[in-house]
Design a protein around this motif. Structure first.
Motif, PDB file in Angstrom:
ATOM      1  N   MET A   1      84.068  30.347  -9.023  1.00 44.89           N
ATOM      2  CA  MET A   1      85.159  29.302  -9.204  1.00 44.89           C
ATOM      3  C   MET A   1      86.319  29.838  -8.391  1.00 44.89           C
ATOM      4  O   MET A   1      86.950  30.881  -8.704  1.00 44.89           O
ATOM      5  CB  MET A   1      85.351  28.953 -10.652  1.00 44.89           C
ATOM      6  CG  MET A   1      86.549  28.003 -10.629  1.00 44.89           C
ATOM      7  SD  MET A   1      86.443  26.532 -10.184  1.00 44.89           S
ATOM      8  CE  MET A   1      88.010  25.994  -9.600  1.00 44.89           C
ATOM      9  N   THR A   2      86.943  28.765  -7.599  1.00 43.89           N
ATOM     10  CA  THR A   2      88.137  29.113  -6.929  1.00 43.89           C
ATOM     11  C   THR A   2      89.118  28.123  -6.982  1.00 43.89           C
ATOM     12  O   THR A   2      88.726  27.045  -7.659  1.00 43.89           O
ATOM     13  CB  THR A   2      87.909  29.387  -5.316  1.00 43.89           C
ATOM     14  OG1 THR A   2      87.618  28.150  -4.827  1.00 43.89           O
ATOM     15  CG2 THR A   2      86.606  30.450  -5.080  1.00 43.89           C
ATOM     16  N   GLY A   7      84.559  23.490 -10.885  1.00 47.39           N
ATOM     17  CA  GLY A   7      84.296  24.118 -11.993  1.00 47.39           C
ATOM     18  C   GLY A   7      84.729  23.375 -13.386  1.00 47.39           C
ATOM     19  O   GLY A   7      84.853  22.279 -13.142  1.00 47.39           O
ATOM     20  N   ASP A  52      86.389  27.570 -16.597  1.00 48.45           N
ATOM     21  CA  ASP A  52      86.850  28.316 -15.652  1.00 48.45           C
ATOM     22  C   ASP A  52      88.552  28.338 -15.909  1.00 48.45           C
ATOM     23  O   ASP A  52      89.269  29.096 -15.361  1.00 48.45           O
ATOM     24  CB  ASP A  52      86.643  27.652 -14.334  1.00 48.45           C
ATOM     25  CG  ASP A  52      85.220  27.850 -13.860  1.00 48.45           C
ATOM     26  OD1 ASP A  52      85.025  28.740 -13.746  1.00 48.45           O
ATOM     27  OD2 ASP A  52      84.557  26.647 -14.121  1.00 48.45           O
ATOM     28  N   ALA A  53      88.974  27.164 -16.703  1.00 47.63           N
ATOM     29  CA  ALA A  53      90.351  27.089 -17.136  1.00 47.63           C
ATOM     30  C   ALA A  53      90.522  26.171 -18.375  1.00 47.63           C
ATOM     31  O   ALA A  53      89.443  25.458 -18.780  1.00 47.63           O
ATOM     32  CB  ALA A  53      91.226  26.408 -15.891  1.00 47.63           C
ATOM     33  N   ALA A  78      89.165  32.988 -18.099  1.00 45.28           N
ATOM     34  CA  ALA A  78      89.953  31.880 -17.565  1.00 45.28           C
ATOM     35  C   ALA A  78      91.186  31.817 -17.955  1.00 45.28           C
ATOM     36  O   ALA A  78      91.583  32.303 -18.831  1.00 45.28           O
ATOM     37  CB  ALA A  78      88.945  30.813 -18.277  1.00 45.28           C
ATOM     38  N   LEU A 117      94.264  28.756 -11.298  1.00 46.63           N
ATOM     39  CA  LEU A 117      92.955  29.430 -10.503  1.00 46.63           C
ATOM     40  C   LEU A 117      93.313  30.247  -9.173  1.00 46.63           C
ATOM     41  O   LEU A 117      92.765  31.079  -9.028  1.00 46.63           O
ATOM     42  CB  LEU A 117      92.399  28.050 -10.277  1.00 46.63           C
ATOM     43  CG  LEU A 117      91.597  27.458 -11.534  1.00 46.63           C
ATOM     44  CD1 LEU A 117      91.056  26.143 -11.217  1.00 46.63           C
ATOM     45  CD2 LEU A 117      90.715  28.616 -12.260  1.00 46.63           C
ATOM     46  N   THR A 120      94.340  33.359 -10.417  1.00 44.90           N
ATOM     47  CA  THR A 120      93.271  34.440 -10.837  1.00 44.90           C
ATOM     48  C   THR A 120      92.626  34.934  -9.507  1.00 44.90           C
ATOM     49  O   THR A 120      92.117  36.004  -9.619  1.00 44.90           O
ATOM     50  CB  THR A 120      92.037  33.440 -11.360  1.00 44.90           C
ATOM     51  OG1 THR A 120      92.773  32.914 -12.607  1.00 44.90           O
ATOM     52  CG2 THR A 120      91.098  34.227 -11.696  1.00 44.90           C
ATOM     53  N   ASP A 121      92.878  34.390  -8.346  1.00 46.27           N
ATOM     54  CA  ASP A 121      91.961  34.808  -7.071  1.00 46.27           C
ATOM     55  C   ASP A 121      93.128  35.855  -6.581  1.00 46.27           C
ATOM     56  O   ASP A 121      92.812  36.698  -5.851  1.00 46.27           O
ATOM     57  CB  ASP A 121      91.925  33.846  -6.057  1.00 46.27           C
ATOM     58  CG  ASP A 121      90.690  32.843  -6.808  1.00 46.27           C
ATOM     59  OD1 ASP A 121      89.973  33.402  -7.308  1.00 46.27           O
ATOM     60  OD2 ASP A 121      90.679  31.866  -6.070  1.00 46.27           O
TER      61      ASP A 121
END
Length: 221
Positions: A1-2, A7, A52-53, A78, A117, A120-121
């Motif tokens: 997931m990006t 997601g 994912d969140a 997440a 998100l 996160t990346d």
């Protein structure tokens, strides 16, 4: 997931109307959405769903910091976007890096999820979006092209932030109106063209915004 979209987002929200509004706006951006109406069940739901969140409403919870920690632990890795009322700056740290204050526009929530998100990346550059030499500091609300600072109006910043938070996705003028001006703002599609032209002029040759003829605009990352 990006952060580019897709997601699962778990929305913990006690108000059915608000939850449905959040679901619609997030789904419009390509997310799957699961709604948990009971905050007490949020940790268990997060552990089971593996989102994912998480969008976590803390406005009606007696022990918001405790619930936040339990949901964050259950949802790891997440990110959790805390939905709160106004908070003293000394208290905000208890709710992590991602927070939205009630009341909020749906586009603000979408931006918060996308930004969380993206963080996160890019864990070493929280709050910073990049597109080539263009950098946007979403916390300090400042923009630079290389070493050059760029002065943006509030609307120009919101528009560029939305596009940089969704690179490679083509948006119609109507979608960009909703994102940067808010639903029902009354601005026409020509307003988007004017602001994009202003952004391109300020960013110069580094501008990553591209026109998609007959559709709208896209940001090339």
């Amino acid at each position: 997931m990006t952060a580019d979209g897709g997601g699962l987002v778990l929305v913990v929200e006690h108000d059915p109307a608000v939850a449905e509004l959040q679901r619609r706006y997030l789904a419009r951006e390509g997310f799957d959405v699961e709604i948990e109406p009971d905050p007490a069940q949020a940790p268990a739901t997060a552990a089971k769903a593996g989102p994912d969140a998480v969008v976590l409403d803390l406005s009606t919870t007696a022990l918001p910091a405790d619930l936040y920690r339990r949901v964050a632990d259950a949802a790891t890795p997440a990110p959790v976007i805390a939905v709160t009322g106004p908070l003293d700056p000394a208290v905000q740290r208890a709710f992590g890096d991602h927070r939205v204050e009630r009341p909020f526009a749906p586009r603000v929530l979408v931006t918060a999820v996308t930004e969380a998100l993206r963080h996160t990346d890019l864990p070493d550059t929280p709050g910073l979006l990049h597109a080539g030499p263009v950098a946007l500091d979403t916390r300090g609300r400042s923009a630079t092209v290389g070493d050059r600072k760029v002065a943006l109006t509030v609307t120009e910043f919101d528009l560029l932030e939305f596009l940089m938070g969704n690179p490679g996705r083509v948006f119609t003028r109507e979608q960009l109106l909703d994102a940067a001006w808010g639903t029902g703002a009354g601005a026409g599609s020509r307003t988007v063209d004017v602001h994009v032209a202003q952004l391109r002029a300020k960013l110069g040759q580094a501008s990553p915004i591209r026109t998609v003829r007959g559709v709208g605009y896209v940001l090339d990352s």
